[in-house]
Design a protein around this motif. Structure first.
Motif, PDB file in Angstrom:
ATOM      1  N   PRO A   1       0.804  -1.226   0.000  1.00 34.15           N
ATOM      2  CA  PRO A   1       0.000   0.000   0.000  1.00 34.15           C
ATOM      3  C   PRO A   1       0.837   1.277   0.000  1.00 34.15           C
ATOM      4  O   PRO A   1       0.295   2.363  -0.247  1.00 34.15           O
ATOM      5  CB  PRO A   1      -0.820  -0.121   1.287  1.00 34.15           C
ATOM      6  CG  PRO A   1      -0.006  -1.004   2.172  1.00 34.15           C
ATOM      7  CD  PRO A   1       0.680  -1.972   1.263  1.00 34.15           C
TER       8      PRO A   1
ATOM      9  N   GLN B   1      -8.930   0.657   5.374  1.00 34.48           N
ATOM     10  CA  GLN B   1      -8.621   0.107   4.054  1.00 34.48           C
ATOM     11  C   GLN B   1      -9.577  -1.035   3.712  1.00 34.48           C
ATOM     12  O   GLN B   1     -10.126  -1.105   2.604  1.00 34.48           O
ATOM     13  CB  GLN B   1      -7.184  -0.388   4.044  1.00 34.48           C
ATOM     14  CG  GLN B   1      -6.770  -1.205   2.836  1.00 34.48           C
ATOM     15  CD  GLN B   1      -5.359  -1.722   3.012  1.00 34.48           C
ATOM     16  OE1 GLN B   1      -4.395  -1.067   2.657  1.00 34.48           O
ATOM     17  NE2 GLN B   1      -5.227  -2.906   3.567  1.00 34.48           N
TER      18      GLN B   1
ATOM     19  N   ASP C   1      -2.153   2.066  -5.147  1.00 32.41           N
ATOM     20  CA  ASP C   1      -3.502   2.228  -4.606  1.00 32.41           C
ATOM     21  C   ASP C   1      -4.141   0.846  -4.524  1.00 32.41           C
ATOM     22  O   ASP C   1      -4.746   0.365  -5.498  1.00 32.41           O
ATOM     23  CB  ASP C   1      -4.310   3.156  -5.509  1.00 32.41           C
ATOM     24  CG  ASP C   1      -5.682   3.493  -4.932  1.00 32.41           C
ATOM     25  OD1 ASP C   1      -6.171   2.723  -4.069  1.00 32.41           O
ATOM     26  OD2 ASP C   1      -6.285   4.506  -5.355  1.00 32.41           O
TER      27      ASP C   1
ATOM     28  N   ILE D   1      -6.701  -0.270  -2.836  1.00 28.13           N
ATOM     29  CA  ILE D   1      -8.162  -0.309  -2.882  1.00 28.13           C
ATOM     30  C   ILE D   1      -8.640  -0.300  -4.332  1.00 28.13           C
ATOM     31  O   ILE D   1      -9.461  -1.120  -4.747  1.00 28.13           O
ATOM     32  CB  ILE D   1      -8.756   0.866  -2.095  1.00 28.13           C
ATOM     33  CG1 ILE D   1      -8.400   0.749  -0.618  1.00 28.13           C
ATOM     34  CG2 ILE D   1     -10.279   0.916  -2.270  1.00 28.13           C
ATOM     35  CD1 ILE D   1      -8.777   1.959   0.217  1.00 28.13           C
TER      36      ILE D   1
END
Length: 363
Positions: free
Chosen positions: A235, A268, A239, A241
């Protein structure tokens, strides 16, 4: 049985950053107690946080201290039956010389949870290494297994490293079981420390569609890939996500397991998981974590599941090690004698360390 008193070494917790290696008489087992010669005892994140004074162990203005000092530290231990009190061998179904492990908790066997078979949630909740008198732990040369301990025999075929990982990997298996992983699930695991590396192996045995592992340390991600992760992500470099959502047609992962102890990983996960997903929270946090609870309810109707200890999982992990379906390879990175406990605790907090062991007796 009567044992001639002999001085042994014990790492005793007297308070935050006040741990002392002391000499003490060899414990004498009472009725239904085993005296165990400790083979190894791992340092857990909870031991590390306790040493450094985390409020969850020492209390604050809203809740009292959990730790009762002075207490011998350590709950990730195994050993050999050295002596036994009256009826203890029959009580536990073991013999002198057997390799054994006791689960972390010393249940009271009296509260509503123990009576209902949910001993791992015992209301009294004595955990080895945190409560004086009732649950002195395994950072010592010899320790007592108490009458209500859940004791399991370990086959001679397991290595020292495998024996030392039975406790943490049992926690890993319980957390994975809580995720109720299905064949078509995309699973995200945040955290590739000792527990996470055990979870990776357990998740792969569940054969989901895809396993994604997130961590900030490249060498841990490399080991995660070796152990079976289909994708690894950092992370700090991407990115994660957006990437997980792109891999799932914009929906998000089906199961998210949080095993970092970092509050950022909780938020997250809430962003990354799909609607109606299953979020498993495993970690021990050193500080409080704040999230937008409307995500859990109004926006996604998530199934939030905690995972505590390892009920029914010790024998599973022993069996998986025996069948070579789990491995300890490259996970135990450091071993220290008790005399070097300070170096061991300092090493635990370094980037290159994964599982650090205290080994009381020369092998």
């Amino acid at each position: 049985m009567n044992i001639k008193p002999t001085l042994i070494k014990q790492l005793v917790n007297y308070g935050p950053k006040d741990y002392r290696l002391v000499s003490a008489p060899l414990p004498e087992p009472k009725a239904n107690e085993l005296l165990v010669k400790v083979g190894a005892c791992g340092i857990c994140a909870s031991d590390f946080h306790c040493y450094h004074g985390a409020p969850m162990f020492w209390g604050n203005e809203t809740f009292p201290p959990y730790v009762k000092t002075p207490v011998v530290s350590g709950h990730e231990f195994y050993g050999t039956v050295h002596a036994a009190g009256p009826n203890a061998l029959e009580h536990f179904g073991v013999a002198l010389g057997d390799r054994v492990i006791a689960e972390q908790i010393v249940p009271c066997d009296k509260c509503r949870f123990c009576r209902n078979g949910q001993y791992w949630m015992c209301e009294k909740h004595d955990i080895y290494g945190f409560q004086k008198d009732d649950a002195d732990g395994g950072m010592t040369e010899y320790m007592l297994f108490k009458p209500t301990s859940r004791v399991h025999k370990i086959p001679q075929s397991l290595s020292l490293e495998e024996c030392a990982l039975i406790e943490p990997f049992s926690c890993s298996v319980h957390a994975v079981n809580r995720g109720d992983i299905q064949f078509n699930d995309v699973v995200v695991l945040a955290g590739a420390g000792t527990l996470g590396l055990g979870m990776i192996q357990a998740i792969k045995l569940k054969t989901p569609k895809k396993l994604i592992v997130i961590d900030t340390m490249p060498h841990r991600l490399a080991l995660a890939s070796k152990l079976g992760a289909d994708e690894v992500m950092n992370p700090l470099e991407e990115d994660v996500i957006a990437k997980v959502k792109a891999m799932t047609d914009g929906y998000g992962c089906d199961v998210y397991i949080e095993a970092t102890g970092n509050p950022a990983a909780v938020n997250q996960g809430l962003q990354m998981i799909r609607k109606l997903g299953r979020f498993v929270e495993f970690s021990v946090f050193s500080r409080e974590t704040s999230v937008d609870w409307s995500i859990i309810g109004d926006r996604k109707e998530l199934d939030i599941r905690g995972a505590h200890l390892s009920p029914g999982c010790y024998e599973t992990v022993i069996d998986l090690f025996s069948r070579k379906l789990m491995t300890a390879e490259n996970i135990v990175t450091h071993q220290f004698p008790l005399d070097r406990w300070e170096q061991a605790f300092a090493t635990f907090g370094t980037a290159e360390a994964i599982k650090v062991l205290l080994v009381p007796h020369a092998q």
